[in-house]
Design an enzyme around this catalytic site. Structure first.
Site, mmCIF file in Angstrom:
data_model
loop_
_atom_site.group_PDB
_atom_site.id
_atom_site.type_symbol
_atom_site.label_atom_id
_atom_site.label_comp_id
_atom_site.label_asym_id
_atom_site.label_seq_id
_atom_site.Cartn_x
_atom_site.Cartn_y
_atom_site.Cartn_z
ATOM 1 N N ASP A 65 48.944 45.561 33.212
ATOM 2 C CA ASP A 65 49.215 46.815 32.500
ATOM 3 C C ASP A 65 47.903 47.517 32.170
ATOM 4 O OD1 ASP A 65 50.662 48.775 31.028
ATOM 5 O OD2 ASP A 65 50.120 47.732 29.179
ATOM 6 N N LYS A 87 42.136 34.734 32.542
ATOM 7 C CA LYS A 87 41.192 34.467 31.456
ATOM 8 C C LYS A 87 41.204 32.966 31.218
ATOM 9 C CE LYS A 87 38.354 35.916 28.296
ATOM 10 N NZ LYS A 87 36.988 36.325 28.609
ATOM 11 N N ASP A 107 37.862 40.376 31.923
ATOM 12 C CA ASP A 107 36.845 41.254 31.315
ATOM 13 C C ASP A 107 35.856 41.725 32.385
ATOM 14 O OD1 ASP A 107 36.065 38.577 31.464
ATOM 15 O OD2 ASP A 107 35.056 38.537 29.516
ATOM 16 N N TYR A 150 55.247 39.284 27.982
ATOM 17 C CA TYR A 150 56.243 40.335 27.806
ATOM 18 C C TYR A 150 57.651 39.845 27.502
ATOM 19 C CZ TYR A 150 53.452 44.446 28.994
ATOM 20 O OH TYR A 150 52.559 45.475 28.961
ATOM 21 N N ASP A 199 45.883 51.128 34.015
ATOM 22 C CA ASP A 199 45.511 52.386 33.344
ATOM 23 C C ASP A 199 44.033 52.683 33.601
ATOM 24 O OD1 ASP A 199 48.071 52.852 32.299
ATOM 25 O OD2 ASP A 199 47.296 53.419 30.324
HETATM 26 C C1 IPM Z 1 53.911 50.456 31.786
HETATM 27 C C2 IPM Z 1 54.157 50.645 30.300
HETATM 28 C C3 IPM Z 1 55.089 49.571 29.772
HETATM 29 C C4 IPM Z 1 54.405 48.242 29.993
HETATM 30 C C5 IPM Z 1 55.480 49.766 28.293
HETATM 31 C C6 IPM Z 1 56.181 51.077 28.072
HETATM 32 C C7 IPM Z 1 56.339 48.641 27.773
HETATM 33 O O1 IPM Z 1 52.957 50.690 29.625
HETATM 34 O O2 IPM Z 1 54.902 50.446 32.553
HETATM 35 O O3 IPM Z 1 52.756 50.365 32.196
HETATM 36 O O4 IPM Z 1 53.578 47.802 29.179
HETATM 37 O O5 IPM Z 1 54.708 47.612 31.014
HETATM 38 MN MN MN Z 2 51.208 50.764 30.913
#
Ligand code: IPM
Ligand code: MN
Ligand code: NAD
Length: 351
Positions: free
Chosen positions: A244, A187, A220, A136, A248
């Site tokens: 990240d 990984k 993975d 990042y 999700d």
């Molecule tokens: C998160 C978001 C951010 C990230 C983006 C908006 C840069 O997806 O906070 O999870 O990847 O960290």
């Molecule tokens: Mn995110």
């Protein structure tokens, strides 16, 4: 007087922060917390109006004057470069050295879990996502841009200090909260330099926590296992990008992205709290964004400010909304954003 900077941001960020503030103002009044909120006009509108992403000196003000930052989301189709989100959100993570991205994944009501026959007790984990380095940092470059010979490099940065402090934070949290295991995910089979460092540091730190089961999964396999058997996981520690992605995935198994909360934390310093989701341009302005992730993030912020009892009450309020079906359309409900807050407020008032 604890001071909180509020950045509603873009899209549904603004909508969910409005609702989060309704709860926070009520708790502030009822419990005499003496919290002071300062709303900041930052985000896509401001950028498009006057070119400002992050005003000069604001990071210094955050450090000197604030204990917490409460953020909605940043991202707007009118700003395809996403430069304002990079400067404000990633900028805060880097400049304020918020090295722990703490993302709990907890199922509160099995009806909202897409996995069959899954009880809340089977989905209860916390992800420690490294938040200040990895892929990042923007280190890299483009060469011969726009030509057939173009090259684009994105360098993953892993420092011993950065890797060690996030792994240590995960183990310290496991010990202090009585959690049984820490899973480190990388990984290293393909990424032999940076992730070898993760492997070595993990072994070193785990030796200091003999009572905590320590195990490793390639990322993975982690993704697969979080779906196959989420009860395997208690604390997960991983790098910035993998964190990240798997959070999700975790958001879905806890009932959806509208329920996933997070804290960007440097213990003892000003820290930033935000829902995991983005600005959701597809539903922005419709009044149907789920505010529950923001309520849970507000709870994490209250804990950071020393009010862990109030975090528990906010979690109970979210539980109440879920159990009684005061939920927004993406969860199959009929409630509008502000009606979910009304239900949470009624619960908190009558407890
Ligand atoms: C998160 C978001 C951010 C990230 C983006 C908006 C840069 O997806 O906070 O999870 O990847 O960290
Ligand atoms: Mn995110
Ligand atoms: P998103 O999280 O905004 O939306 C993904 C999907 O989830 C959409 O269908 C959306 O409607 C739904 N959703 C998200 N939050 C919801 C909620 N609270 N209630 C109901 N449904 C919800 O992800 P995206 O579409 O990839 O990103 C949109 C913008 O947000 C992009 O600019 C992205 O960079 C940005 N983003 C910002 C942050 C942040 O500021 N922390 C986090 C993620 C994405």
């Amino acid at each position: 007087m604890p001071r909180i900077a509020v950045i509603p941001g873009d899209g549904i960020g603004r909508e969910v922060i409005t609702e989060g503030l309704r709860l926070l103002h009520a708790l502030n009044r009822w419990h005499g917390l003496d919290l002071h909120f300062e709303e900041l006009d930052l985000g896509a509108d401001r950028y498009l109006r006057d070119g400002t992403t992050m005003p000069p000196g604001l990071f210094d003000r955050f450090r000197a004057e604030f204990q917490a930052i409460f953020l909605g989301a940043l991202g707007d189709p009118r700003v395809p470069s996403n430069v304002h989100a990079k400067d404000i959100l990633l900028g805060s993570r880097f400049e304020l050295d918020l090295y722990i991205n703490l993302r709990p994944i907890q199922l509160l009501d099995s009806r909202y879990c897409p996995l069959k026959d899954t009880e809340p007790s089977q989905v209860d984990m916390v992800v420690f996502r490294e938040n200040t380095e990895g892929l990042y940092t923007g280190i890299g470059g483009q060469f011969k841009r726009g030509t057939d010979d173009e090259v684009a490099l994105e360098t993953e940065m892993n420092t011993r200090k950065g890797v060690e402090r996030i792994i240590r934070a995960a183990f310290a949290y496991a010990r202090q909260s009585g959690r049984k295991s820490v899973c480190m995910s990388d990984k290293a089979n393909a990424m032999r330099h940076g992730h070898d460092l993760w492997q070595r540091v993990f072994k070193q730190v785990q030796a200091e926590y003999p009572e905590i089961e320590a195990f490793h999964l390639y990322v993975d396999v982690l993704a697969m296992e979080m779906v196959r058997k989420p009860s395997r996981f208690s604390v997960i520690v991983t790098n910035n990008l993998f964190g990240d992605i798997v959070t999700d995935l975790g958001a879905q198994i806890q009932g959806g992205i509208g329920l996933a909360a997070s804290g960007n934390i440097h213990p003892g310093r000003v820290s930033l709290f935000e829902p995991v989701h983005g600005s959701a341009p597809d539903i922005a302005g419709k009044g149907i964004a789920n505010p529950l992730a923001t309520f849970l993030s507000a709870g994490m912020m209250l804990s950071h400010l020393g009010h862990s009892g109030l975090e528990a009450r906010l979690r109970d309020a979210v539980q109440f909304c879920l159990n009684r079906g005061y939920v927004t359309p993406e969860l199959g409900g009929k409630s509008r954003t502000h009606e979910v807050t009304d239900a949470a407020l009624t619960f908190l008032e009558n407890q």
